[in-house]
Design an enzyme around this catalytic site. Structure first.
Site, PDB file in Angstrom:
ATOM      1  N   GLU A  48       1.442   9.726   1.661  1.00 36.34           N
ATOM      2  CA  GLU A  48       1.749   8.525   1.228  1.00 36.34           C
ATOM      3  C   GLU A  48       3.127   8.087   1.611  1.00 36.34           C
ATOM      4  O   GLU A  48       3.314   6.633   2.003  1.00 36.34           O
ATOM      5  CB  GLU A  48       1.600   8.581  -0.295  1.00 36.34           C
ATOM      6  CG  GLU A  48       1.802   7.165  -0.935  1.00 36.34           C
ATOM      7  CD  GLU A  48       1.744   7.384  -2.412  1.00 36.34           C
ATOM      8  OE1 GLU A  48       0.493   7.509  -2.975  1.00 36.34           O
ATOM      9  OE2 GLU A  48       2.645   7.274  -3.081  1.00 36.34           O
ATOM     10  N   SER A  69       3.780  11.546  -5.016  1.00 32.11           N
ATOM     11  CA  SER A  69       2.629  12.127  -4.335  1.00 32.11           C
ATOM     12  C   SER A  69       2.716  12.177  -3.032  1.00 32.11           C
ATOM     13  O   SER A  69       3.069  10.986  -2.403  1.00 32.11           O
ATOM     14  CB  SER A  69       1.281  11.149  -4.685  1.00 32.11           C
ATOM     15  OG  SER A  69       1.087  11.188  -6.141  1.00 32.11           O
ATOM     16  N   ARG A 124      -2.149   1.578  -2.269  1.00 37.95           N
ATOM     17  CA  ARG A 124      -0.803   2.063  -1.729  1.00 37.95           C
ATOM     18  C   ARG A 124      -0.574   1.531  -0.266  1.00 37.95           C
ATOM     19  O   ARG A 124      -0.373   2.228   0.617  1.00 37.95           O
ATOM     20  CB  ARG A 124      -0.869   3.715  -1.723  1.00 37.95           C
ATOM     21  CG  ARG A 124      -1.214   4.341  -2.923  1.00 37.95           C
ATOM     22  CD  ARG A 124      -0.071   4.229  -3.947  1.00 37.95           C
ATOM     23  NE  ARG A 124      -0.289   5.044  -5.160  1.00 37.95           N
ATOM     24  CZ  ARG A 124      -0.929   4.505  -6.151  1.00 37.95           C
ATOM     25  NH1 ARG A 124      -1.273   3.315  -6.435  1.00 37.95           N
ATOM     26  NH2 ARG A 124      -1.220   5.527  -7.230  1.00 37.95           N
TER      27      ARG A 124
END
Ligand code: FAD
Ligand code: NAP
Length: 339
Positions: A328, A232, A161
């Protein structure tokens, strides 16, 4: 190029939080970028579909909405096809388009919200596959040097990520297109927990894998149209061998997965759940009942309401597990407090 003044951003971020921009430009062609006065990272912001950002403040300057379209097959060999995709193409529509043409490799990445241009920014990943596996290159406008640059995949520094585009100086490049190397022979990727069970067979077609991922996601993830969210909110922490062993000594039941680089990835959702925070609500901001990694706007939450809730989650997890959870999505604020 379309220009609006004093634009409402509440429908341009999937959290649905209120925010405004001084100006809003829709960038429809690469040449539009050359007509702009420049990009001031301290005031301006690039947005795709706003599905990986939490807006804490108004954008004082200009929001550039990436709307550059086009999908073109550049080259085809025996078993590979090279495809160029305009950064403003919808990601899921691209996956559908590729599956329909027998261009394989994207099936497990179905139904990820957002636009193609943002896909390299956090090296999107799901169900055991990451963009890194198919990305050939990224073309971008470099605001600092006022020139086009092509990043070959290794130059993008793709990680879990993460990429060069997510690191500082984050807003240096405006991504205008990406190139993907896809396969004309289908090899199913079914190692991810739950995928084989959803499929009910061991040699599925590409269409079946695509449909299974779509079905799993529709069932498991809160829909931003029902409750604003950015997927998320926290990354799963990846620890080195020594830190992983310490954590497992005190919490042996925590779900974890060994990584190719020798690290161990731990489930952030399990940590949040163990802190009793799944479903926890603070005003209109909540930890989803459905999924402990997802923060949701139950209607009327501001970016700061959600950010305060995120801080509570981080404090509780740090207190219980000694782990600092990392957000994130991009946290956009006018001061450097959190970004
Ligand atoms: P935005 O949110 O608009 O932008 C994200 C960041 O990228 C910002 O910093 C922005 O400035 C920058 N950016 C955007 N476009 C450009 C550009 N053209 N040039 C330079 N910088 C740019 N992510 C996953 O990895 N896997 C998942 O499975 C997943 N599932 C999700 C499920 C839900 C329900 C939601 C809401 C989100 C999910 N996400 C997932 C997160 C998100 O969908 C992805 O990160 C997506 O790639 C973001 O695309 P976007 O166009 O909305 O980007
Ligand atoms: P899930 O299957 O319930 O799993 C929860 C977490 O455990 C995920 O974060 C996943 O890590 C990890 N995990 C599960 N099985 C794994 C395995 N075999 N190997 C390594 N890690 C494993 O996940 P979910 O929340 O329903 O999501 C399904 C997939 O979609 C996941 O890949 C997830 O990353 C992706 N997704 C991402 C977002 C986002 O915003 N980034 C939002 C929704 C879904 P990983 O996250 O590293 O896969």
């Amino acid at each position: 190029m379309k220009l609006r003044q004093q634009a409402d951003l509440s429908t341009l971020n999937t959290f649905g939080v209120p925010a405004r921009a001084g100006f809003l430009f829709e960038v429809e062609r690469e040449e539009d970028l050359l007509e702009l006065p420049g990009f001031r990272p301290e005031r301006d912001l690039v947005l795709g579909q706003g599905s990986n950002i939490l807006l804490l403040d108004d954008v004082r300057g200009t929001v550039l909405l990436n709307r550059i379209r086009g999908i073109e097959r550049l080259d085809q060999s025996d078993d590979q096809v090279l495809v160029e995709v305009g950064a403003g193409e919808n990601w899921h529509a691209l996956v559908e388009h590729a599956v329909a043409r027998g261009w394989h490799g994207l099936e497990n990445l179905a139904l990820i919200p957002g636009l193609a241009g943002a896909a390299p920014v956090q090296n999107i990943g799901a169900y055991g596959v990451e963009l890194a596996e198919v990305l050939e290159s990224v073309t971008a406008w470099d605001w600092q040097e006022a020139r086009w640059v092509v990043f070959q995949a290794p130059d993008c520094r793709l990680g879990y990520r993460d990429s060069i585009f997510k690191q500082q100086p984050r807003d240096r490049w405006f991504i205008t297109s990406i190139r993907l190397r896809l396969c004309t022979r289908f090899t199913p990727r079914l190692e991810y927990t739950g995928l084989k069970e959803e499929l009910g067979c061991v040699s599925p077609t590409a269409e079946e894998v695509f449909a299974a991922v779509v079905a799993l996601r529709r069932r498991k993830l809160p829909d931003p149209a029902q409750a604003g969210n950015a997927g998320s909110f926290f990354k799963n922490p990846v620890l080195d061998a020594a830190a992983a062993s310490t954590l497992l000594n005190s919490h042996p039941d925590l779900p974890h997965w060994p990584q190719a680089d020798g690290g161990t990835k731990f489930s952030a959702a399990a940590m949040i759940q163990a802190c009793g925070l799944k479903g926890h609500q603070a005003g209109a901001a909540a930890v989803s009942n459905q999924h402990a990694l997802v923060l949701v706007n139950r209607g009327g939450a501001t970016g700061r309401d959600l950010w305060h809730l995120a801080q509570l989650v981080r404090e509780r997890v740090a207190g219980r597990f000694g782990i600092e959870l990392e957000p994130e999505p991009r946290i956009f604020a006018n001061s450097q407090e959190s970004t």
